[in-house]
Design a protein around this motif. Structure first.
Motif, PDB file in Angstrom:
ATOM      1  N   SER A 175       0.548  -1.211   0.208  1.00  0.00           N
ATOM      2  CA  SER A 175      -0.010  -0.335  -0.318  1.00  0.00           C
ATOM      3  C   SER A 175       0.713   1.203  -0.038  1.00  0.00           C
ATOM      4  O   SER A 175       0.662   1.916  -0.172  1.00  0.00           O
ATOM      5  CB  SER A 175      -0.637  -0.169   1.241  1.00  0.00           C
ATOM      6  OG  SER A 175      -0.649   0.024   2.640  1.00  0.00           O
ATOM      7  N   ASP A 176       2.434   1.009   0.577  1.00  0.00           N
ATOM      8  CA  ASP A 176       3.195   2.504   0.830  1.00  0.00           C
ATOM      9  C   ASP A 176       4.428   2.800  -0.616  1.00  0.00           C
ATOM     10  O   ASP A 176       4.831   3.217  -0.451  1.00  0.00           O
ATOM     11  CB  ASP A 176       3.749   2.807   2.047  1.00  0.00           C
ATOM     12  CG  ASP A 176       2.467   2.664   3.103  1.00  0.00           C
ATOM     13  OD1 ASP A 176       1.356   3.428   3.122  1.00  0.00           O
ATOM     14  OD2 ASP A 176       2.508   1.897   3.945  1.00  0.00           O
ATOM     15  N   ASP A 177       3.959   1.496  -0.791  1.00  0.00           N
ATOM     16  CA  ASP A 177       4.956   1.253  -1.957  1.00  0.00           C
ATOM     17  C   ASP A 177       4.930   3.024  -3.265  1.00  0.00           C
ATOM     18  O   ASP A 177       4.578   2.975  -3.992  1.00  0.00           O
ATOM     19  CB  ASP A 177       4.580   0.500  -3.389  1.00  0.00           C
ATOM     20  CG  ASP A 177       5.997   0.056  -4.316  1.00  0.00           C
ATOM     21  OD1 ASP A 177       6.705   0.520  -4.199  1.00  0.00           O
ATOM     22  OD2 ASP A 177       6.303  -1.507  -5.086  1.00  0.00           O
ATOM     23  N   GLN A 178       6.173   3.159  -3.545  1.00  0.00           N
ATOM     24  CA  GLN A 178       6.469   4.404  -4.545  1.00  0.00           C
ATOM     25  C   GLN A 178       7.151   4.553  -5.316  1.00  0.00           C
ATOM     26  O   GLN A 178       7.081   5.350  -5.995  1.00  0.00           O
ATOM     27  CB  GLN A 178       7.236   5.526  -2.886  1.00  0.00           C
ATOM     28  CG  GLN A 178       6.003   6.082  -1.754  1.00  0.00           C
ATOM     29  CD  GLN A 178       5.462   6.567  -1.556  1.00  0.00           C
ATOM     30  OE1 GLN A 178       4.634   7.417  -2.555  1.00  0.00           O
ATOM     31  NE2 GLN A 178       4.344   5.896  -0.980  1.00  0.00           N
ATOM     32  N   LEU A 179       7.435   3.480  -5.341  1.00  0.00           N
ATOM     33  CA  LEU A 179       8.029   3.217  -6.473  1.00  0.00           C
ATOM     34  C   LEU A 179       6.822   2.654  -7.728  1.00  0.00           C
ATOM     35  O   LEU A 179       7.284   2.852  -9.096  1.00  0.00           O
ATOM     36  CB  LEU A 179       9.136   2.447  -6.881  1.00  0.00           C
ATOM     37  CG  LEU A 179      10.361   2.834  -6.138  1.00  0.00           C
ATOM     38  CD1 LEU A 179      11.385   1.113  -5.506  1.00  0.00           C
ATOM     39  CD2 LEU A 179      10.517   3.704  -6.706  1.00  0.00           C
ATOM     40  N   THR A 180       6.737   1.528  -7.183  1.00  0.00           N
ATOM     41  CA  THR A 180       5.489   1.192  -8.535  1.00  0.00           C
ATOM     42  C   THR A 180       4.263   0.121  -7.194  1.00  0.00           C
ATOM     43  O   THR A 180       4.008  -0.464  -7.345  1.00  0.00           O
ATOM     44  CB  THR A 180       6.182  -0.492  -9.474  1.00  0.00           C
ATOM     45  OG1 THR A 180       6.194  -1.391  -8.004  1.00  0.00           O
ATOM     46  CG2 THR A 180       6.871  -0.241 -10.011  1.00  0.00           C
ATOM     47  N   GLY A 181       3.319   1.812  -7.401  1.00  0.00           N
ATOM     48  CA  GLY A 181       2.617   1.633  -6.021  1.00  0.00           C
ATOM     49  C   GLY A 181       1.373   0.903  -6.891  1.00  0.00           C
ATOM     50  O   GLY A 181       0.703   0.273  -7.908  1.00  0.00           O
ATOM     51  N   PRO A 182      -0.074   1.347  -5.722  1.00  0.00           N
ATOM     52  CA  PRO A 182      -1.532   0.801  -6.515  1.00  0.00           C
ATOM     53  C   PRO A 182      -1.605   1.230  -7.353  1.00  0.00           C
ATOM     54  O   PRO A 182      -2.501   0.727  -8.606  1.00  0.00           O
ATOM     55  CB  PRO A 182      -2.091   1.394  -5.232  1.00  0.00           C
ATOM     56  CG  PRO A 182      -1.527   1.632  -4.065  1.00  0.00           C
ATOM     57  CD  PRO A 182       0.713   1.947  -4.789  1.00  0.00           C
ATOM     58  N   ALA A 183      -1.609   2.819  -7.782  1.00  0.00           N
ATOM     59  CA  ALA A 183      -1.867   3.128  -9.410  1.00  0.00           C
ATOM     60  C   ALA A 183      -1.110   1.776 -10.938  1.00  0.00           C
ATOM     61  O   ALA A 183      -1.993   1.566 -11.238  1.00  0.00           O
ATOM     62  CB  ALA A 183      -1.280   4.595  -9.438  1.00  0.00           C
TER      63      ALA A 183
END
Length: 437
Positions: free
Chosen positions: A207-215
């Motif tokens: 949920s907090d992935d800033q590289l390959t996140g939920p989007a």
């Protein structure tokens, strides 16, 4: 553990020899040990095969310049082992390898899990910039930045042993192989092909992935016909390390469905079986209790044309080369600035300078960049020298080599011209090779 020819990958097996094969693919900068916390449970049901990327984890440093080449090496490894059908879970670039396999050899894949993956990883410029920084400064900047990129702040603060493990894992990677992997990710873009992925797919993301996140995860789910999303709270990019129990549970449930009719009975607990024959290596230090999940570049050479055939328009090929050499940001700015007066000139440059000359096979891009820098010094074109210095770094020239080119140009083009060129190039190199905070 394997002995590794150049066309295959270093691997290890865990689990019963007669169980179905499940492959776990690593992220850029990591080793197969990123999956250590999943193996005890997964190897009760599957014959787990983990592999290292070239130059990672002590694997031979045979760089692979594309995701397809990595997938080909994995397929060759499986062919040597006699593995015809398998499940596959991959993280980040490991996920990209899984997508490539699903597009090219879908008949061999029972089920697919994409962890922290994307159909396109950021922009090509971002990964080529990484290559420039590593080529100039080594892997230390990437190693120091890894914990912030891979883990949530709370986890990093509470788990200093894992943070140190991550840093050392990146530092011990072969720089040339890391750069090649960056080039592979820069060129990877399967957004238009997702509809052809025809295997059951789990898309798992922190949920907090800033590289390959939920989007990015939702883009995969929207594009792959038989895909579902699993969001793991309290996890960033390396969710298998940060939330091991949650990730393991999701993988077990997903892959069990693919083999529900063929799975062997669950063998005895790991402690009751003999240890793996692979030698021990630094593994992931133990972490705190996890939470429960919420849910589930170089362009190809132009092919010869039959006699009498119409020659293809070089514009599209030229645009690809122009973007690869100069970067998307620069090309986008140039194209956006084009108006009725300059648009034809931009088209001419793309079609003939980049589609014809830069795309010829007689010289590689490093050599063409060296020639271009010399010509710009001779002509005093300092503004173009600035962005071609950036292009030279992307093409693989080092700051030392650029310095030598300018010194050579000083002899033949004049000291004043070289003096001005040094000022421009020095400023660009400092900007391009200084790691971002």
């Amino acid at each position: 553990m394997s002995e590794t020819p150049p066309n295959t990958l270093q691997y290890r097996f865990d689990g019963p020899e007669d169980a179905p094969v499940l492959i776990l693919g690593p992220s850029l900068g990591t080793t197969w040990h990123m999956w250590d916390r999943q193996v005890p449970e997964l190897s009760r049901r599957w014959r787990v095969l983990r592999f290292d990327l070239p130059g990672h984890g002590g694997a031979p440093a045979h760089p692979a310049g594309s995701v397809a080449e990595l997938a080909d090496r994995l397929a060759a490894t499986l062919d040597e082992l006699g593995v015809q059908r398998f499940g596959y879970a991959g993280c980040s670039i490991g996920g990209a390898v899984g997508i490539d396999l699903a597009l090219r050899i879908p008949h061999r894949i029972a089920s697919l899990a994409l962890v922290a993956a994307s159909p396109r990883f950021g922009t090509a410029d971002e990964f080529r910039q990484r290559g420039v920084i590593v080529r100039t400064n080594g892997l230390d900047p990437m190693a120091r930045a890894a914990p912030e990129s891979w883990f949530t702040p709370g986890f990093a603060a509470a788990q200093p042993a894992i943070v140190e493990w991550a840093v050392q894992m990146v530092r011990t990677t072969d720089p040339g192989c890391y750069i090649a992997a960056c080039e592979a990710l820069a060129a990877f873009d399967v957004r238009a092909d997702l509809g052809r992925v025809g295997v059951p797919t789990l898309v798992l993301v922190g949920s907090d992935d800033q590289l390959t996140g939920p989007a990015e995860a939702r883009t995969l789910v929207a594009g792959i016909p038989d895909a579902r999303l699993a969001l793991v709270p309290g996890a960033s990019h390396l969710a298998p390390v940060e939330q091991p129990a949650a990730v393991t549970d999701l993988l077990v449930r997903h892959f069990s469905l693919a083999w529900q009719d063929t799975l062997h009975a669950i063998p005895a607990p790991q402690s009751a079986r003999s240890a793996s024959s692979a030698p021990s290596a630094p593994s992931v230090p133990c972490a705190s209790a996890p939470v429960t999940p919420v849910a589930e570049i170089a362009p190809a050479a132009e092919q010869p044309h039959p006699e009498g055939a119409v020659r293809p328009d070089p514009y599209e090929a030229g645009m690809k080369v122009r973007r690869a050499v100069l970067g998307d940001a620069h090309v986008d700015q140039a194209m956006a600035a084009a108006d009725e007066f300059t648009a034809d000139f931009q088209e001419l440059v793309t079609r003939y300078a980049w589609g014809e000359v830069w795309n010829r096979e007689g010289l590689d891009r490093r050599t063409r960049s060296a020639v271009t820098l010399t010509a710009l010094v001779a002509g005093g074109h300092l503004e173009e020298l600035a962005f071609h210095t950036r292009a030279a770094l992307r093409s693989g020239l080092t700051p030392t080599e650029i310095r030598e080119i300018l010194i050579q140009a000083g002899v033949y083009c004049g000291v004043p011209a070289a003096n001005a060129a040094f000022r421009v190039a020095r400023s660009v190199i400092l900007e391009e090779t200084t790691p971002r905070d």
